[in-house]
Design an enzyme around this catalytic site. Structure first.
Site, PDB file in Angstrom:
ATOM      1  N   GLY A  80       0.800  -1.236   0.000  1.00 45.27           N
ATOM      2  CA  GLY A  80       0.000   0.000   0.000  1.00 45.27           C
ATOM      3  C   GLY A  80       0.825   1.274   0.000  1.00 45.27           C
ATOM      4  N   THR A 140      11.833  -7.016  10.711  1.00 49.32           N
ATOM      5  CA  THR A 140      11.849  -7.772   9.466  1.00 49.32           C
ATOM      6  C   THR A 140      12.482  -9.133   9.700  1.00 49.32           C
ATOM      7  OG1 THR A 140      12.853  -8.033   7.280  1.00 49.32           O
ATOM      8  CG2 THR A 140      13.974  -6.530   8.763  1.00 49.32           C
ATOM      9  N   ILE A 141      11.833 -10.165   9.196  1.00 42.02           N
ATOM     10  CA  ILE A 141      12.454 -11.487   9.313  1.00 42.02           C
ATOM     11  C   ILE A 141      13.714 -11.546   8.450  1.00 42.02           C
ATOM     12  CG2 ILE A 141      10.265 -12.649   9.803  1.00 42.02           C
ATOM     13  CD1 ILE A 141      10.549 -13.919   6.942  1.00 42.02           C
ATOM     14  N   ASP A 142      13.835 -10.629   7.479  1.00 36.68           N
ATOM     15  CA  ASP A 142      14.971 -10.683   6.547  1.00 36.68           C
ATOM     16  C   ASP A 142      16.267 -10.168   7.166  1.00 36.68           C
ATOM     17  OD1 ASP A 142      12.986 -11.452   4.751  1.00 36.68           O
ATOM     18  OD2 ASP A 142      12.695  -9.400   4.029  1.00 36.68           O
ATOM     19  N   ARG A 177      18.240 -39.431   1.218  1.00 34.12           N
ATOM     20  CA  ARG A 177      17.847 -38.394   0.256  1.00 34.12           C
ATOM     21  C   ARG A 177      18.623 -37.098   0.464  1.00 34.12           C
ATOM     22  NH1 ARG A 177      11.315 -39.227   0.955  1.00 34.12           N
ATOM     23  NH2 ARG A 177      11.042 -40.615  -0.827  1.00 34.12           N
ATOM     24  N   ARG A 186      14.075 -12.273   1.292  1.00 32.41           N
ATOM     25  CA  ARG A 186      14.146 -11.278   0.215  1.00 32.41           C
ATOM     26  C   ARG A 186      15.531 -11.356  -0.428  1.00 32.41           C
ATOM     27  NH1 ARG A 186      12.827  -5.125   0.089  1.00 32.41           N
ATOM     28  NH2 ARG A 186      13.683  -5.108   2.184  1.00 32.41           N
TER      29      ARG A 186
HETATM   30  O1  F6P Z   1      10.105  -9.153   3.792  1.00 31.32           O
HETATM   31  C1  F6P Z   1       9.526 -10.232   4.432  1.00 31.32           C
HETATM   32  C2  F6P Z   1       9.129 -11.305   3.436  1.00 31.32           C
HETATM   33  O2  F6P Z   1       8.572 -12.393   4.165  1.00 31.32           O
HETATM   34  C3  F6P Z   1      10.257 -11.785   2.520  1.00 31.32           C
HETATM   35  O3  F6P Z   1      11.153 -12.659   3.156  1.00 31.32           O
HETATM   36  C4  F6P Z   1       9.469 -12.401   1.399  1.00 31.32           C
HETATM   37  O4  F6P Z   1      10.216 -12.389   0.201  1.00 31.32           O
HETATM   38  C5  F6P Z   1       8.247 -11.494   1.297  1.00 31.32           C
HETATM   39  O5  F6P Z   1       8.143 -10.813   2.539  1.00 31.32           O
HETATM   40  C6  F6P Z   1       6.965 -12.201   1.018  1.00 31.32           C
HETATM   41  O6  F6P Z   1       5.970 -11.240   0.865  1.00 31.32           O
HETATM   42  P1  F6P Z   1       4.416 -11.563   0.846  1.00 31.32           P
HETATM   43  O7  F6P Z   1       3.949 -11.627   2.270  1.00 31.32           O
HETATM   44  O8  F6P Z   1       3.824 -10.404   0.112  1.00 31.32           O
HETATM   45  O9  F6P Z   1       4.233 -12.869   0.145  1.00 31.32           O
END
Ligand code: F6P
Length: 360
Positions: A80, A140-142, A177, A186
């Site tokens: 948004g 951020t999880i990233d 395996r 991201r």
């Molecule tokens: O930025 C957080 C994140 O979870 C990234 O790791 C991932 O690429 C993206 O958001 C996924 O976004 P959405 O929730 O729009 O699928």
């Protein structure tokens, strides 16, 4: 102590574990220490865009149980952008002035925004344009926000990915395996390298380090020859094909998301090593759930620090964690550099030192 302030709080961008714990900390500090009023704004800046403004006054009693609740009770969005807001007719419109008016209509003295680098850039632009007194908290999880060593949500995501790797070890060994775990992040490989080391992966692929299939298959064969006929591998979603193509899919609003590199690698690894492969895509599981103790702790630290910045009227700052303490940093500087995994850094050196193949 200054006059009794009225502050707003919102969560912006993708959700993650620990957001409600931050809101709880902010409410406690603002109401119980300073005697202020706190308003939770719904769905990031969109609550300020609509009329009447969509916000709720948050009392300590109301948020009491939010410490362990996943997601965000205020809702959020990562599509948004108010400067190019997607309209129902498919066009994009600049709706920034409506948000700024909403902030002033609510009579706010300051706004605490919890978000990643993208959200912070947008919130700051709104703040500069509309005289909004902004303080930011990184989530951020990233783990890719500028200079902060911690961001809300990352630790919980790493815990989850590590647990997934732990589980994959057993089934990989049972079936001889190669098990591939695709994780989020991201453009950065922080989740993959951290969980990969913690979860004992044999191969870790991150977008910061180029790989060859020959190297990966060499590692798998080497393990097979030594009697270890299974391997566990973690791959960050932004890793490209060997030819350098990103694997993405088109979502609504013309946005792309990563996903699918695990399947590509599985196919290639079967071709070059003969190994049977299976893929687990961890996806949004990494974002949900109960926050880890470290994320709850960081939530408390950041929430209290952000309110204290408002008390000092030190706006346009992001609270960051550096060298064991909170350091407020001007938002512009804090998000100026995108924080990727350093290919020469300690984590990469550790992985190599443990004999983990990074594909290069
Ligand atoms: O930025 C957080 C994140 O979870 C990234 O790791 C991932 O690429 C993206 O958001 C996924 O976004 P959405 O929730 O729009 O699928």
């Amino acid at each position: 102590m200054g006059h009794k302030k009225r502050i707003g709080i919102l969560t912006s961008g993708g959700d993650c574990a620990g957001l409600n714990a931050v809101i709880r900390a902010v409410v406690h500090r603002a109401v119980c220490t300073y005697g202020w009023e706190v308003f939770g704004i719904y769905r990031a800046t969109q609550g300020l865009m609509v009329r009447p403004v969509e916000a709720i006054q948050l009392h300590p009693k109301y948020v009491e149980n939010w410490l362990t609740v996943g997601g965000t009770q205020l809702g959020t969005t990562n599509t948004g952008n108010p400067f190019a807001f997607p309209m129902p007719d498919g066009t994009f419109r600049d709706r920034s002035s409506e948000i700024i008016e909403g902030y002033h209509e609510l009579g706010l003295d300051a706004l605490i925004g919890i978000g990643g680098d993208g959200s912070m850039a947008i919130l700051r632009k709104l703040a500069v344009q509309g005289g909004i007194n902004l303080v930011g908290i990184p989530k951020t999880i990233d783990n890719d926000v500028g200079i902060t060593e911690r961001s809300i949500g990352f630790d919980t995501a790493v815990n989850l990915a590590t647990e997934a790797l732990d589980r994959l070890h057993f089934t990989a060994a049972s079936h001889s395996r190669v098990m591939i775990l695709e994780v989020m992040g991201r453009d950065a490989g922080h989740i993959a390298i951290s969980a990969g080391i913690a979860g004992g992966a044999h191969i870790i692929l991150i977008p910061e380090i180029p790989y060859t299939l020959e190297n990966i298959c060499g590692k798998i064969r080497e393990r097979q020859e030594s009697g270890l006929n299974f391997s566990v591998m973690v791959v960050a979603e932004a890793v490209r094909t060997e030819a350098g193509e990103p694997i993405t899919s088109l979502q609504s609003h013309g946005e792309y998301r990563f996903g699918g590199i695990g399947q590509y690698l599985a196919h290639q690894i079967t071709l070059c090593s003969g190994a049977e492969t299976r893929v687990t895509v961890l996806g949004h599981v990494q974002r949900g759930g109960v926050p880890s103790p470290l994320d709850r702790l960081t939530a408390g630290i950041f929430g209290v620090a952000a309110v204290d910045l408002v008390a000092d009227e030190k706006y346009d700052h992001l609270v960051t964690w550096q060298n064991r303490q909170v350091v407020p940093v001007p938002i512009e500087a804090a998000i100026a550099t995108y924080n990727r995994v350093d290919p020469e850094g300690s984590l990469v050196r550790t992985a190599r030192g443990l004999g983990i193949c990074l594909g290069s």
